[in-house]
Write a protein that holds these residues in place. Sequence first.
Motif, mmCIF file in Angstrom:
data_model
loop_
_atom_site.group_PDB
_atom_site.id
_atom_site.type_symbol
_atom_site.label_atom_id
_atom_site.label_comp_id
_atom_site.label_asym_id
_atom_site.label_seq_id
_atom_site.Cartn_x
_atom_site.Cartn_y
_atom_site.Cartn_z
ATOM 1 N N ALA A 1 -31.248 -27.885 -8.339
ATOM 2 C CA ALA A 1 -31.880 -26.568 -8.864
ATOM 3 C C ALA A 1 -30.916 -25.614 -7.723
ATOM 4 O O ALA A 1 -29.501 -24.898 -8.711
ATOM 5 N N ALA A 2 -30.551 -25.970 -6.221
ATOM 6 C CA ALA A 2 -30.136 -25.117 -5.456
ATOM 7 C C ALA A 2 -28.919 -25.310 -5.589
ATOM 8 O O ALA A 2 -28.163 -23.361 -6.448
ATOM 9 N N ARG A 3 -28.574 -26.204 -5.506
ATOM 10 C CA ARG A 3 -27.130 -26.842 -6.016
ATOM 11 C C ARG A 3 -26.631 -25.778 -7.022
ATOM 12 O O ARG A 3 -25.327 -25.166 -7.078
ATOM 13 N N GLU A 4 -26.782 -26.088 -8.439
ATOM 14 C CA GLU A 4 -26.830 -25.679 -9.880
ATOM 15 C C GLU A 4 -26.471 -24.162 -9.501
ATOM 16 O O GLU A 4 -25.309 -23.564 -9.781
ATOM 17 N N LEU A 5 -27.247 -22.783 -9.374
ATOM 18 C CA LEU A 5 -27.493 -22.116 -9.131
ATOM 19 C C LEU A 5 -26.563 -21.607 -7.849
ATOM 20 O O LEU A 5 -25.748 -20.648 -8.428
ATOM 21 N N GLY A 6 -25.705 -22.275 -7.032
ATOM 22 C CA GLY A 6 -24.898 -21.875 -5.999
ATOM 23 C C GLY A 6 -23.950 -22.263 -6.516
ATOM 24 O O GLY A 6 -22.460 -21.417 -6.504
ATOM 25 N N ALA A 7 -23.714 -23.369 -7.209
ATOM 26 C CA ALA A 7 -22.553 -23.200 -8.662
ATOM 27 C C ALA A 7 -22.252 -22.379 -9.359
ATOM 28 O O ALA A 7 -20.217 -22.142 -9.775
ATOM 29 N N ALA A 8 -22.999 -21.775 -9.991
ATOM 30 C CA ALA A 8 -22.877 -20.684 -10.936
ATOM 31 C C ALA A 8 -22.545 -19.667 -10.514
ATOM 32 O O ALA A 8 -21.854 -18.873 -11.413
ATOM 33 N N GLU A 9 -23.319 -19.429 -9.899
ATOM 34 C CA GLU A 9 -22.854 -18.262 -8.177
ATOM 35 C C GLU A 9 -21.285 -18.012 -8.111
ATOM 36 O O GLU A 9 -20.421 -16.875 -8.535
ATOM 37 N N ALA A 10 -20.605 -19.571 -7.519
ATOM 38 C CA ALA A 10 -19.862 -19.224 -7.507
ATOM 39 C C ALA A 10 -18.754 -19.003 -8.243
ATOM 40 O O ALA A 10 -17.135 -18.849 -8.419
ATOM 41 N N GLU A 11 -18.783 -19.580 -10.174
ATOM 42 C CA GLU A 11 -18.148 -19.070 -10.970
ATOM 43 C C GLU A 11 -17.888 -17.661 -11.219
ATOM 44 O O GLU A 11 -16.957 -17.133 -11.572
ATOM 45 N N ARG A 12 -19.344 -16.781 -10.915
ATOM 46 C CA ARG A 12 -18.959 -15.620 -11.436
ATOM 47 C C ARG A 12 -18.613 -15.054 -10.085
ATOM 48 O O ARG A 12 -17.349 -14.086 -10.444
ATOM 49 N N LYS A 13 -18.588 -15.730 -8.696
ATOM 50 C CA LYS A 13 -17.329 -14.888 -8.077
ATOM 51 C C LYS A 13 -15.960 -15.050 -8.236
ATOM 52 O O LYS A 13 -15.255 -14.126 -8.266
ATOM 53 N N ARG A 14 -16.097 -16.335 -8.701
ATOM 54 C CA ARG A 14 -14.127 -16.444 -9.314
ATOM 55 C C ARG A 14 -13.714 -15.062 -10.433
ATOM 56 O O ARG A 14 -12.438 -14.991 -10.244
ATOM 57 N N ILE A 15 -14.459 -15.472 -11.234
ATOM 58 C CA ILE A 15 -14.084 -14.467 -12.201
ATOM 59 C C ILE A 15 -14.095 -12.563 -11.820
ATOM 60 O O ILE A 15 -13.006 -12.594 -11.679
ATOM 61 N N ALA A 16 -15.165 -12.546 -11.368
ATOM 62 C CA ALA A 16 -15.081 -11.256 -10.572
ATOM 63 C C ALA A 16 -13.541 -11.099 -9.646
ATOM 64 O O ALA A 16 -12.974 -10.222 -9.672
ATOM 65 N N ARG A 17 -13.079 -12.329 -9.106
ATOM 66 C CA ARG A 17 -12.191 -12.330 -7.808
ATOM 67 C C ARG A 17 -11.110 -12.216 -8.816
ATOM 68 O O ARG A 17 -9.805 -10.800 -8.389
ATOM 69 N N GLU A 18 -10.987 -12.387 -9.625
ATOM 70 C CA GLU A 18 -9.491 -12.885 -10.745
ATOM 71 C C GLU A 18 -9.420 -11.197 -11.552
ATOM 72 O O GLU A 18 -8.393 -11.057 -11.563
ATOM 73 N N LEU A 19 -10.761 -11.075 -12.434
ATOM 74 C CA LEU A 19 -10.416 -9.282 -12.652
ATOM 75 C C LEU A 19 -10.346 -8.626 -12.090
ATOM 76 O O LEU A 19 -9.793 -7.521 -11.853
ATOM 77 N N HIS A 20 -10.302 -8.507 -10.594
ATOM 78 C CA HIS A 20 -10.332 -7.800 -9.397
ATOM 79 C C HIS A 20 -8.981 -7.927 -9.126
ATOM 80 O O HIS A 20 -8.184 -6.909 -8.780
ATOM 81 N N ALA A 169 -20.635 -29.953 3.202
ATOM 82 C CA ALA A 169 -19.320 -28.804 3.484
ATOM 83 C C ALA A 169 -20.151 -27.194 2.583
ATOM 84 O O ALA A 169 -19.422 -26.578 3.178
ATOM 85 N N GLY A 170 -21.407 -27.188 2.380
ATOM 86 C CA GLY A 170 -21.516 -25.694 1.915
ATOM 87 C C GLY A 170 -20.783 -26.298 0.467
ATOM 88 O O GLY A 170 -20.516 -26.020 -0.852
ATOM 89 N N ASP A 171 -19.932 -24.439 0.533
ATOM 90 C CA ASP A 171 -19.712 -23.765 -0.111
ATOM 91 C C ASP A 171 -18.495 -24.400 -0.614
ATOM 92 O O ASP A 171 -17.591 -24.763 -2.182
ATOM 93 N N ALA A 172 -17.455 -25.590 0.183
ATOM 94 C CA ALA A 172 -16.309 -26.052 -0.256
ATOM 95 C C ALA A 172 -16.930 -26.811 -1.018
ATOM 96 O O ALA A 172 -15.369 -28.043 -1.748
ATOM 97 N N GLY A 173 -17.961 -27.373 -1.010
ATOM 98 C CA GLY A 173 -18.517 -28.449 -1.754
ATOM 99 C C GLY A 173 -18.721 -28.774 -3.768
ATOM 100 O O GLY A 173 -19.654 -29.449 -4.278
#
Length: 215
Positions: A1-20, A169-173
Amino acid sequence: AARELGAAEAERKRIARELHDETAQLLVALLLRLRLAREAAETAVRDRLLDEAREQASEILEGVRRFARGLRPPLLDEAGLVPALEAHVRGLEEVSGMRITVEATSPTGALPPEVELALYRIVQEALSNVVRHAGASHARVRIGRADGAVEVNVEDDGHGFRVERVLSAGDAGLGLFGMKERAASLGGDVHVESEPGRGTRVSVRIPVGEGESNG
């Protein structure tokens, strides 16, 4: 569950980064041109700035459309998985210069919408990893259906990596974990094979049953 939440948060960060990094900065540049045009004393200078602003507005509009297609490609609903992936691959080839082929090894038939979306996202993530990290000249996507499941393989001729090291490797994975979790939510699985110097193969299998359809 923690990994799934982390993946979802990484996707949000990607979207925010692209928009910015893309949309917001282009809008700032557009506002600057419009201000300069308003202050321009010479008609020729003002007209040039307005023409540039119009071109930039068109570029921003296309970027927003491309962004929206990335979130939910219309072709996925209109034509199905294979045409949607072919369209995505064409765009990826244009920006990366890498050759990517899509092969339907057997008719997939109509698939449930949630399965099509999951496979599309998994292939999208796999190809994104190839473009960003693999140093590959060619990638191949193969799609088929057998034994009550749809199977997709993404292979590249890049430099490869040690799978367990990346997964730990945390975020890298997170990208790999995200693919696995997306498939697992539909009763499927994702298997990643790679070694340094030997390229990478991502194999996806999601059960759909012999008679299921989306229509």
